[in-house]
Design a protein around this motif. Sequence first.
Motif, PDB file in Angstrom:
ATOM      1  N   LEU A 105       0.827  -1.202   0.000  1.00 34.46           N
ATOM      2  CA  LEU A 105       0.000   0.000   0.000  1.00 34.46           C
ATOM      3  C   LEU A 105       0.866   1.259   0.000  1.00 34.46           C
ATOM      4  N   ALA A 106       1.967   1.232   0.724  1.00 35.19           N
ATOM      5  CA  ALA A 106       2.894   2.372   0.731  1.00 35.19           C
ATOM      6  C   ALA A 106       3.443   2.624  -0.663  1.00 35.19           C
ATOM      7  N   ARG A 107       3.753   1.546  -1.385  1.00 36.71           N
ATOM      8  CA  ARG A 107       4.254   1.703  -2.749  1.00 36.71           C
ATOM      9  C   ARG A 107       3.204   2.344  -3.640  1.00 36.71           C
ATOM     10  N   LEU A 108       1.963   1.953  -3.458  1.00 40.28           N
ATOM     11  CA  LEU A 108       0.896   2.556  -4.254  1.00 40.28           C
ATOM     12  C   LEU A 108       0.733   4.033  -3.924  1.00 40.28           C
ATOM     13  N   TYR A 109       0.784   4.378  -2.644  1.00 41.05           N
ATOM     14  CA  TYR A 109       0.726   5.786  -2.261  1.00 41.05           C
ATOM     15  C   TYR A 109       1.880   6.556  -2.896  1.00 41.05           C
ATOM     16  N   ASP A 110       3.050   5.958  -2.842  1.00 41.63           N
ATOM     17  CA  ASP A 110       4.230   6.586  -3.443  1.00 41.63           C
ATOM     18  C   ASP A 110       4.002   6.786  -4.931  1.00 41.63           C
ATOM     19  N   GLY A 111       3.429   5.772  -5.584  1.00 39.46           N
ATOM     20  CA  GLY A 111       3.170   5.863  -7.014  1.00 39.46           C
ATOM     21  C   GLY A 111       2.180   6.946  -7.374  1.00 39.46           C
ATOM     22  N   LYS A 112       1.271   7.253  -6.439  1.00 43.38           N
ATOM     23  CA  LYS A 112       0.291   8.314  -6.655  1.00 43.38           C
ATOM     24  C   LYS A 112       0.836   9.683  -6.273  1.00 43.38           C
ATOM     25  N   GLY A 113       2.040   9.717  -5.699  1.00 46.21           N
ATOM     26  CA  GLY A 113       2.618  10.990  -5.280  1.00 46.21           C
ATOM     27  C   GLY A 113       2.198  11.423  -3.888  1.00 46.21           C
ATOM     28  N   ASN A 114       1.556  10.529  -3.144  1.00 50.08           N
ATOM     29  CA  ASN A 114       1.152  10.833  -1.766  1.00 50.08           C
ATOM     30  C   ASN A 114       2.323  10.492  -0.850  1.00 50.08           C
ATOM     31  N   LEU A 115       3.283  11.397  -0.773  1.00 51.95           N
ATOM     32  CA  LEU A 115       4.512  11.110  -0.047  1.00 51.95           C
ATOM     33  C   LEU A 115       4.291  11.022   1.457  1.00 51.95           C
ATOM     34  N   ASP A 116       3.421  11.872   1.990  1.00 54.63           N
ATOM     35  CA  ASP A 116       3.164  11.820   3.427  1.00 54.63           C
ATOM     36  C   ASP A 116       2.495  10.500   3.809  1.00 54.63           C
ATOM     37  N   GLY A 117       1.526  10.075   2.999  1.00 56.58           N
ATOM     38  CA  GLY A 117       0.871   8.802   3.265  1.00 56.58           C
ATOM     39  C   GLY A 117       1.833   7.636   3.150  1.00 56.58           C
ATOM     40  N   ALA A 118       2.687   7.674   2.127  1.00 63.23           N
ATOM     41  CA  ALA A 118       3.684   6.616   1.956  1.00 63.23           C
ATOM     42  C   ALA A 118       4.637   6.580   3.139  1.00 63.23           C
ATOM     43  N   ARG A 119       5.081   7.755   3.581  1.00 60.70           N
ATOM     44  CA  ARG A 119       6.003   7.824   4.726  1.00 60.70           C
ATOM     45  C   ARG A 119       5.368   7.203   5.963  1.00 60.70           C
ATOM     46  N   ASP A 120       4.119   7.535   6.238  1.00 62.20           N
ATOM     47  CA  ASP A 120       3.461   7.015   7.435  1.00 62.20           C
ATOM     48  C   ASP A 120       3.323   5.497   7.381  1.00 62.20           C
ATOM     49  N   LEU A 121       2.967   4.967   6.215  1.00 61.09           N
ATOM     50  CA  LEU A 121       2.832   3.521   6.077  1.00 61.09           C
ATOM     51  C   LEU A 121       4.182   2.823   6.189  1.00 61.09           C
ATOM     52  N   LEU A 122       5.205   3.410   5.602  1.00 57.24           N
ATOM     53  CA  LEU A 122       6.536   2.807   5.681  1.00 57.24           C
ATOM     54  C   LEU A 122       7.031   2.768   7.118  1.00 57.24           C
ATOM     55  N   LYS A 123       6.711   3.793   7.875  1.00 56.47           N
ATOM     56  CA  LYS A 123       7.099   3.783   9.290  1.00 56.47           C
ATOM     57  C   LYS A 123       6.368   2.676  10.049  1.00 56.47           C
ATOM     58  N   ARG A 124       5.116   2.438   9.681  1.00 55.31           N
ATOM     59  CA  ARG A 124       4.387   1.330  10.297  1.00 55.31           C
ATOM     60  C   ARG A 124       5.029  -0.013   9.953  1.00 55.31           C
ATOM     61  N   VAL A 125       5.468  -0.148   8.703  1.00 54.94           N
ATOM     62  CA  VAL A 125       6.151  -1.377   8.303  1.00 54.94           C
ATOM     63  C   VAL A 125       7.397  -1.589   9.155  1.00 54.94           C
ATOM     64  N   LEU A 126       8.157  -0.524   9.347  1.00 56.49           N
ATOM     65  CA  LEU A 126       9.415  -0.645  10.083  1.00 56.49           C
ATOM     66  C   LEU A 126       9.200  -0.839  11.576  1.00 56.49           C
ATOM     67  N   GLU A 127       8.073  -0.406  12.088  1.00 60.07           N
ATOM     68  CA  GLU A 127       7.736  -0.729  13.477  1.00 60.07           C
ATOM     69  C   GLU A 127       7.543  -2.237  13.638  1.00 60.07           C
TER      70      GLU A 127
END
Length: 201
Positions: free
Chosen positions: A68-90
């Motif tokens: 899902l983070a990759r899809l957000y990134d692909g849409k240009g939603n950088l803040d959303g991608a960042r938040d999801l990636l942080k959840r992944v790393l948690e």
Amino acid sequence: ADHRAVFGVTGAERKDVLGHVPRQGDVRDREGRAEPLAPGEPALEAIVGLAHLAVQLAPNDSQLLFDLARLYDGKGNLDGARDLLKRVLELDPKYVAPLIQLGQVEIRRRSFDEPLKYLQPAFSESVQTGNEAAKGAALHAIGVAFKRLNKRADALANYEQALKIRRGIDDRRGVAATLSEIGQVQMALQQTDAAIASYRR
């Protein structure tokens, strides 16, 4: 196969960041920008909707969150991608692919003090696991981060290491991206002859 065994990073890349990171289908162009995830916006929105549903069903699945983070990134939603990636790393702090992608996202968000917090651990982890593609990708991204911090000598040093690794694994698209970055830094240093040579390598 374990999804961590396949070095997976995708998502839209703005200019100059990372340059070709292999993932499950390897869909990055020369500058590191992901190829289109879908033929049109409606199709992409449908994919995003399905990914959201999957995450709702399995909110602690790091792979689904990463997708899902990759899809957000692909849409240009950088803040959303960042938040999801942080959840992944948690959930999985040593998962190299989201570490690298989060570094990329922070570069594109112009938070230039943040990327190395993720990229340097990504490189260390890729060394420990022997993932050459990830090592090359991390070093390239570290080079971009240093370039953005105007630390051009450090940028070149990391690009050269990335170039050596990418040539060693015959990653032609990655090599092209790294050579382009080397040339850009050399031009900024007014090393015109060296830059021309880099573009021709």
